[in-house]
Motif scaffolding. Structure first.
Motif, mmCIF file in Angstrom:
data_model
loop_
_atom_site.group_PDB
_atom_site.id
_atom_site.type_symbol
_atom_site.label_atom_id
_atom_site.label_comp_id
_atom_site.label_asym_id
_atom_site.label_seq_id
_atom_site.Cartn_x
_atom_site.Cartn_y
_atom_site.Cartn_z
ATOM 1 N N LEU A 169 -1.563 -7.119 14.916
ATOM 2 C CA LEU A 169 -0.960 -7.267 13.598
ATOM 3 C C LEU A 169 -2.024 -7.324 12.509
ATOM 4 O O LEU A 169 -1.881 -6.703 11.447
ATOM 5 C CB LEU A 169 -0.095 -8.528 13.539
ATOM 6 C CG LEU A 169 1.194 -8.506 14.354
ATOM 7 C CD1 LEU A 169 1.788 -9.909 14.448
ATOM 8 C CD2 LEU A 169 2.190 -7.534 13.746
ATOM 9 N N LEU A 170 -3.097 -8.065 12.771
ATOM 10 C CA LEU A 170 -4.175 -8.155 11.779
ATOM 11 C C LEU A 170 -4.881 -6.820 11.577
ATOM 12 O O LEU A 170 -5.291 -6.493 10.465
ATOM 13 C CB LEU A 170 -5.184 -9.229 12.187
ATOM 14 C CG LEU A 170 -4.728 -10.653 11.963
ATOM 15 C CD1 LEU A 170 -5.743 -11.634 12.549
ATOM 16 C CD2 LEU A 170 -4.532 -10.921 10.478
ATOM 17 N N SER A 171 -5.002 -6.043 12.645
ATOM 18 C CA SER A 171 -5.602 -4.716 12.532
ATOM 19 C C SER A 171 -4.762 -3.835 11.619
ATOM 20 O O SER A 171 -5.296 -3.127 10.753
ATOM 21 C CB SER A 171 -5.728 -4.078 13.917
ATOM 22 O OG SER A 171 -6.224 -2.760 13.809
ATOM 23 N N CYS A 172 -3.450 -3.893 11.788
ATOM 24 C CA CYS A 172 -2.545 -3.131 10.906
ATOM 25 C C CYS A 172 -2.670 -3.607 9.463
ATOM 26 O O CYS A 172 -2.722 -2.791 8.533
ATOM 27 C CB CYS A 172 -1.107 -3.280 11.380
ATOM 28 S SG CYS A 172 -0.743 -2.450 12.931
ATOM 29 N N ALA A 173 -2.703 -4.929 9.268
ATOM 30 C CA ALA A 173 -2.824 -5.487 7.920
ATOM 31 C C ALA A 173 -4.136 -5.053 7.277
ATOM 32 O O ALA A 173 -4.173 -4.713 6.086
ATOM 33 C CB ALA A 173 -2.720 -7.006 7.960
ATOM 34 N N TYR A 174 -5.208 -5.051 8.055
ATOM 35 C CA TYR A 174 -6.514 -4.628 7.544
ATOM 36 C C TYR A 174 -6.461 -3.177 7.058
ATOM 37 O O TYR A 174 -6.915 -2.852 5.959
ATOM 38 C CB TYR A 174 -7.578 -4.788 8.634
ATOM 39 C CG TYR A 174 -8.920 -4.246 8.234
ATOM 40 C CD1 TYR A 174 -9.754 -4.982 7.392
ATOM 41 C CD2 TYR A 174 -9.349 -3.012 8.680
ATOM 42 C CE1 TYR A 174 -10.991 -4.480 7.010
ATOM 43 C CE2 TYR A 174 -10.578 -2.500 8.302
ATOM 44 C CZ TYR A 174 -11.399 -3.242 7.470
ATOM 45 O OH TYR A 174 -12.614 -2.741 7.099
ATOM 46 N N LYS A 175 -5.861 -2.304 7.877
ATOM 47 C CA LYS A 175 -5.768 -0.890 7.497
ATOM 48 C C LYS A 175 -4.890 -0.710 6.260
ATOM 49 O O LYS A 175 -5.185 0.113 5.394
ATOM 50 C CB LYS A 175 -5.225 -0.081 8.670
ATOM 51 C CG LYS A 175 -6.214 0.020 9.817
ATOM 52 C CD LYS A 175 -5.604 0.694 11.026
ATOM 53 C CE LYS A 175 -6.576 0.656 12.183
ATOM 54 N NZ LYS A 175 -5.984 1.172 13.419
ATOM 55 N N LEU A 176 -3.824 -1.481 6.193
ATOM 56 C CA LEU A 176 -2.942 -1.388 5.030
ATOM 57 C C LEU A 176 -3.631 -1.846 3.750
ATOM 58 O O LEU A 176 -3.461 -1.237 2.693
ATOM 59 C CB LEU A 176 -1.676 -2.214 5.242
ATOM 60 C CG LEU A 176 -0.602 -1.573 6.103
ATOM 61 C CD1 LEU A 176 0.476 -2.599 6.434
ATOM 62 C CD2 LEU A 176 0.007 -0.381 5.394
ATOM 63 N N THR A 177 -4.401 -2.928 3.818
ATOM 64 C CA THR A 177 -5.080 -3.403 2.614
ATOM 65 C C THR A 177 -6.147 -2.413 2.158
ATOM 66 O O THR A 177 -6.378 -2.254 0.958
ATOM 67 C CB THR A 177 -5.707 -4.798 2.807
ATOM 68 O OG1 THR A 177 -6.600 -4.768 3.922
ATOM 69 C CG2 THR A 177 -4.641 -5.851 3.029
ATOM 70 N N ALA B 186 -4.175 0.205 0.514
ATOM 71 C CA ALA B 186 -3.588 -0.336 -0.722
ATOM 72 C C ALA B 186 -4.601 -0.338 -1.863
ATOM 73 O O ALA B 186 -4.214 -0.263 -3.031
ATOM 74 C CB ALA B 186 -3.060 -1.747 -0.487
ATOM 75 N N GLY B 187 -5.872 -0.448 -1.536
ATOM 76 C CA GLY B 187 -6.904 -0.397 -2.562
ATOM 77 C C GLY B 187 -6.981 0.961 -3.232
ATOM 78 O O GLY B 187 -7.447 1.073 -4.361
ATOM 79 N N ILE B 188 -6.490 1.971 -2.545
ATOM 80 C CA ILE B 188 -6.517 3.341 -3.081
ATOM 81 C C ILE B 188 -5.230 3.668 -3.821
ATOM 82 O O ILE B 188 -5.239 4.339 -4.837
ATOM 83 C CB ILE B 188 -6.733 4.347 -1.925
ATOM 84 C CG1 ILE B 188 -8.075 4.068 -1.248
ATOM 85 C CG2 ILE B 188 -6.653 5.778 -2.413
ATOM 86 C CD1 ILE B 188 -8.261 4.794 0.071
ATOM 87 N N GLU B 189 -4.094 3.179 -3.288
ATOM 88 C CA GLU B 189 -2.785 3.477 -3.869
ATOM 89 C C GLU B 189 -2.287 2.276 -4.680
ATOM 90 O O GLU B 189 -2.029 1.224 -4.116
ATOM 91 C CB GLU B 189 -1.787 3.818 -2.772
ATOM 92 C CG GLU B 189 -2.183 5.057 -1.999
ATOM 93 C CD GLU B 189 -1.223 5.369 -0.865
ATOM 94 O OE1 GLU B 189 -0.148 4.754 -0.797
ATOM 95 O OE2 GLU B 189 -1.569 6.232 -0.055
ATOM 96 N N PRO B 190 -2.131 2.432 -5.972
ATOM 97 C CA PRO B 190 -1.843 1.283 -6.841
ATOM 98 C C PRO B 190 -0.377 0.835 -6.914
ATOM 99 O O PRO B 190 -0.065 -0.053 -7.689
ATOM 100 C CB PRO B 190 -2.290 1.792 -8.214
ATOM 101 C CG PRO B 190 -2.049 3.261 -8.151
ATOM 102 C CD PRO B 190 -2.343 3.656 -6.715
ATOM 103 N N ASP B 191 0.533 1.379 -6.103
ATOM 104 C CA ASP B 191 1.944 1.034 -6.304
ATOM 105 C C ASP B 191 2.326 -0.357 -5.788
ATOM 106 O O ASP B 191 3.366 -0.885 -6.152
ATOM 107 C CB ASP B 191 2.867 2.099 -5.704
ATOM 108 C CG ASP B 191 2.849 2.138 -4.190
ATOM 109 O OD1 ASP B 191 2.058 1.401 -3.570
ATOM 110 O OD2 ASP B 191 3.634 2.915 -3.619
ATOM 111 N N GLY B 192 1.535 -0.972 -4.940
ATOM 112 C CA GLY B 192 1.775 -2.348 -4.524
ATOM 113 C C GLY B 192 2.615 -2.540 -3.284
ATOM 114 O O GLY B 192 2.664 -3.636 -2.733
#
Length: 95
Positions: A46-54, A57-63
């Motif tokens: 789960l943390l690996s997925c969260a890491y990849k998402l964050t 997310a730094g690239i895509e500004p929609d939130g």
């Protein structure tokens, strides 16, 4: 191969804001009885997925990705807290 972890989840780890807001009972709870090493492995996934998402997310500004990462990290936190609680209970001497 059978899992031989000494510690089992206790079902005390929780996640998700309840209907009454932050002070209400949580919506989700870790199921008791799972091997701790399995629970920690799931937490790492789960943390690996969260890491990849964050990172994305730094690239895509929609939130929207930030919220997904928030929920994944919350679920992981519940698993780790449950295992930590089981370890503490096991190591605490009986009165």
């Amino acid at each position: 191969m059978e899992n031989s972890s000494v510690f089992k989840t206790l079902g005390v780890g929780t996640f998700g804001e309840g209907e009454g807001g932050p002070t209400a009972e949580r919506l989700f709870r870790v199921q008791a009885g799972h091997n701790a090493d399995f629970a920690l492995e799931q937490s790492a996934l789960l943390l690996s997925c969260a890491y990849k998402l964050t990172l994305q997310a730094g690239i895509e500004p929609d939130g929207t990705l930030v919220w997904a990462a928030h929920y994944l990290s919350g679920m992981s936190k519940a698993l780790v807290e449950d295992v930590a609680h089981a370890m503490f209970i096991e190591q605490t001497p009986a009165p």
